[in-house]
Write an enzyme that holds these catalytic residues in place. Structure first.
Site, PDB file in Angstrom:
ATOM      1  N   ASN A   1      -2.071   0.156   6.626  1.00  0.00           N
ATOM      2  CA  ASN A   1      -1.570  -1.099   7.195  1.00  0.00           C
ATOM      3  C   ASN A   1      -0.670  -1.890   6.235  1.00  0.00           C
ATOM      4  O   ASN A   1      -0.598  -3.108   6.297  1.00  0.00           O
ATOM      5  CB  ASN A   1      -2.736  -1.940   7.729  1.00  0.00           C
ATOM      6  CG  ASN A   1      -3.721  -2.343   6.641  1.00  0.00           C
ATOM      7  OD1 ASN A   1      -3.585  -1.926   5.501  1.00  0.00           O
ATOM      8  ND2 ASN A   1      -4.694  -3.150   6.998  1.00  0.00           N
TER       9      ASN A   1
ATOM     10  N   TYR B   1     -12.615  -1.714  -3.779  1.00  0.00           N
ATOM     11  CA  TYR B   1     -13.112  -1.914  -2.413  1.00  0.00           C
ATOM     12  C   TYR B   1     -14.643  -1.810  -2.338  1.00  0.00           C
ATOM     13  O   TYR B   1     -15.178  -1.527  -1.264  1.00  0.00           O
ATOM     14  CB  TYR B   1     -12.483  -0.885  -1.472  1.00  0.00           C
ATOM     15  CG  TYR B   1     -11.081  -1.235  -1.002  1.00  0.00           C
ATOM     16  CD1 TYR B   1     -10.819  -2.441  -0.362  1.00  0.00           C
ATOM     17  CD2 TYR B   1     -10.020  -0.342  -1.152  1.00  0.00           C
ATOM     18  CE1 TYR B   1      -9.538  -2.761   0.099  1.00  0.00           C
ATOM     19  CE2 TYR B   1      -8.742  -0.650  -0.702  1.00  0.00           C
ATOM     20  CZ  TYR B   1      -8.507  -1.863  -0.073  1.00  0.00           C
ATOM     21  OH  TYR B   1      -7.250  -2.175   0.386  1.00  0.00           O
TER      22      TYR B   1
ATOM     23  N   HIS C   1      -2.164  -5.506   1.517  1.00  0.00           N
ATOM     24  CA  HIS C   1      -3.482  -6.136   1.338  1.00  0.00           C
ATOM     25  C   HIS C   1      -3.275  -7.547   0.819  1.00  0.00           C
ATOM     26  O   HIS C   1      -2.354  -7.787   0.050  1.00  0.00           O
ATOM     27  CB  HIS C   1      -4.318  -5.335   0.324  1.00  0.00           C
ATOM     28  CG  HIS C   1      -5.523  -6.077  -0.147  1.00  0.00           C
ATOM     29  ND1 HIS C   1      -6.699  -6.075   0.553  1.00  0.00           N
ATOM     30  CD2 HIS C   1      -5.716  -6.890  -1.226  1.00  0.00           C
ATOM     31  CE1 HIS C   1      -7.583  -6.843  -0.087  1.00  0.00           C
ATOM     32  NE2 HIS C   1      -7.003  -7.344  -1.171  1.00  0.00           N
TER      33      HIS C   1
ATOM     34  N   LYS D   1       0.819  -1.214   0.000  1.00  0.00           N
ATOM     35  CA  LYS D   1       0.000   0.000   0.000  1.00  0.00           C
ATOM     36  C   LYS D   1       0.858   1.272   0.000  1.00  0.00           C
ATOM     37  O   LYS D   1       2.056   1.223   0.321  1.00  0.00           O
ATOM     38  CB  LYS D   1      -0.929  -0.027   1.218  1.00  0.00           C
ATOM     39  CG  LYS D   1      -1.945  -1.173   1.157  1.00  0.00           C
ATOM     40  CD  LYS D   1      -2.973  -1.043   2.265  1.00  0.00           C
ATOM     41  CE  LYS D   1      -3.975  -2.178   2.203  1.00  0.00           C
ATOM     42  NZ  LYS D   1      -5.015  -2.050   3.244  1.00  0.00           N
TER      43      LYS D   1
ATOM     44  N   GLU E   1     -10.186  -9.872  -7.598  1.00  0.00           N
ATOM     45  CA  GLU E   1      -9.122  -8.871  -7.430  1.00  0.00           C
ATOM     46  C   GLU E   1      -8.020  -9.023  -8.487  1.00  0.00           C
ATOM     47  O   GLU E   1      -7.520  -8.021  -9.015  1.00  0.00           O
ATOM     48  CB  GLU E   1      -8.553  -8.978  -6.007  1.00  0.00           C
ATOM     49  CG  GLU E   1      -9.591  -8.567  -4.967  1.00  0.00           C
ATOM     50  CD  GLU E   1      -9.111  -8.654  -3.532  1.00  0.00           C
ATOM     51  OE1 GLU E   1      -9.831  -8.154  -2.649  1.00  0.00           O
ATOM     52  OE2 GLU E   1      -8.026  -9.221  -3.284  1.00  0.00           O
TER      53      GLU E   1
HETATM   54  P1  CMP Z   1      -7.484  -4.444   3.517  1.00  0.00           P
HETATM   55  O1  CMP Z   1      -7.018  -5.795   3.882  1.00  0.00           O
HETATM   56  O2  CMP Z   1      -6.921  -3.832   2.297  1.00  0.00           O
HETATM   57  O3  CMP Z   1      -9.086  -4.455   3.401  1.00  0.00           O
HETATM   58  C1  CMP Z   1      -9.883  -3.334   3.655  1.00  0.00           C
HETATM   59  C2  CMP Z   1      -9.095  -2.195   4.228  1.00  0.00           C
HETATM   60  O4  CMP Z   1      -9.875  -1.241   4.916  1.00  0.00           O
HETATM   61  C3  CMP Z   1      -8.147  -2.709   5.300  1.00  0.00           C
HETATM   62  O5  CMP Z   1      -7.140  -3.467   4.743  1.00  0.00           O
HETATM   63  C4  CMP Z   1      -7.739  -1.416   5.968  1.00  0.00           C
HETATM   64  O6  CMP Z   1      -6.782  -0.689   5.188  1.00  0.00           O
HETATM   65  C5  CMP Z   1      -9.061  -0.663   5.927  1.00  0.00           C
HETATM   66  N1  CMP Z   1      -9.806  -0.794   7.192  1.00  0.00           N
HETATM   67  C6  CMP Z   1     -10.370  -1.903   7.710  1.00  0.00           C
HETATM   68  N2  CMP Z   1     -10.975  -1.629   8.879  1.00  0.00           N
HETATM   69  C7  CMP Z   1     -10.790  -0.313   9.089  1.00  0.00           C
HETATM   70  C8  CMP Z   1     -11.184   0.575  10.130  1.00  0.00           C
HETATM   71  N3  CMP Z   1     -11.884   0.148  11.183  1.00  0.00           N
HETATM   72  N4  CMP Z   1     -10.833   1.868  10.012  1.00  0.00           N
HETATM   73  C9  CMP Z   1     -10.134   2.301   8.941  1.00  0.00           C
HETATM   74  N5  CMP Z   1      -9.728   1.506   7.927  1.00  0.00           N
HETATM   75  C10 CMP Z   1     -10.044   0.222   8.003  1.00  0.00           C
END
Ligand code: CMP
Length: 138
Positions: free
Chosen positions: A113, A50, A116, A10, A127
């Site tokens: 984070n 998403y 993904h 990311k 995806e």
């Molecule tokens: P990802 O695995 O890419 O799937 C959905 C994404 O949404 C997740 O990683 C995070 O980057 C984001 N995400 C999931 N939960 C939250 C949350 N509670 N607050 C903000 N971002 C979130």
């Protein structure tokens, strides 16, 4: 037969210079990189990717973040790739991620984070097809 999963390094991790270190973790864990591309994406492209999260309160912020800078799109291959990548990534919230996982080492927050990974076979198929054409998968 080996399974395929889809992954993104990311924008937070790319910005911080962690691309090489994350690729090394993926390599060390035994994944083959079937396809890889570094690019920036638009907010609209992030929204389509998403779409399952469109009712979530964090959806707009998430799409703005994902389109905030270059990221790395990948198709990864190994036996049990989907579950093994999710184990290697660690919990969505890095505060809950196990020691040694990519998110524990490189992620800053639940949104930013670092990585993904697809959560199921159907999601992986969607995806991979969203970002890569069949002829790009070697
Ligand atoms: P990802 O695995 O890419 O799937 C959905 C994404 O949404 C997740 O990683 C995070 O980057 C984001 N995400 C999931 N939960 C939250 C949350 N509670 N607050 C903000 N971002 C979130």
């Amino acid at each position: 037969m080996a399974q395929r999963t889809f992954s993104i390094i990311k924008p937070d991790a790319v910005r911080k210079g962690y691309t090489g270190a994350i690729l090394a973790e993926i390599d060390k864990a035994g994944f083959k990189i079937a396809a890889i591309r570094r690019q920036s994406i638009s907010n609209e492209q992030a929204q389509g990717f998403y779409a399952v999260h469109k009712e979530r309160p964090f959806f707009q912020d998430l799409c703005a973040f994902m389109s905030s800078g270059p990221l790395v799109l990948m198709v990864l291959e190994k036996d049990n790739a989907i579950a093994d990548l999710r184990k290697l990534m660690g919990a969505t919230n890095p505060a809950n991620a196990e020691e040694g996982t990519i998110r524990k080492k490189f992620a800053g927050s639940i949104q930013e984070n670092a990585i993904h990974g697809s959560d199921a076979e159907e999601t992986a198929a969607f995806e991979i097809g969203y970002w890569f054409a069949g002829y790009e998968l070697i």
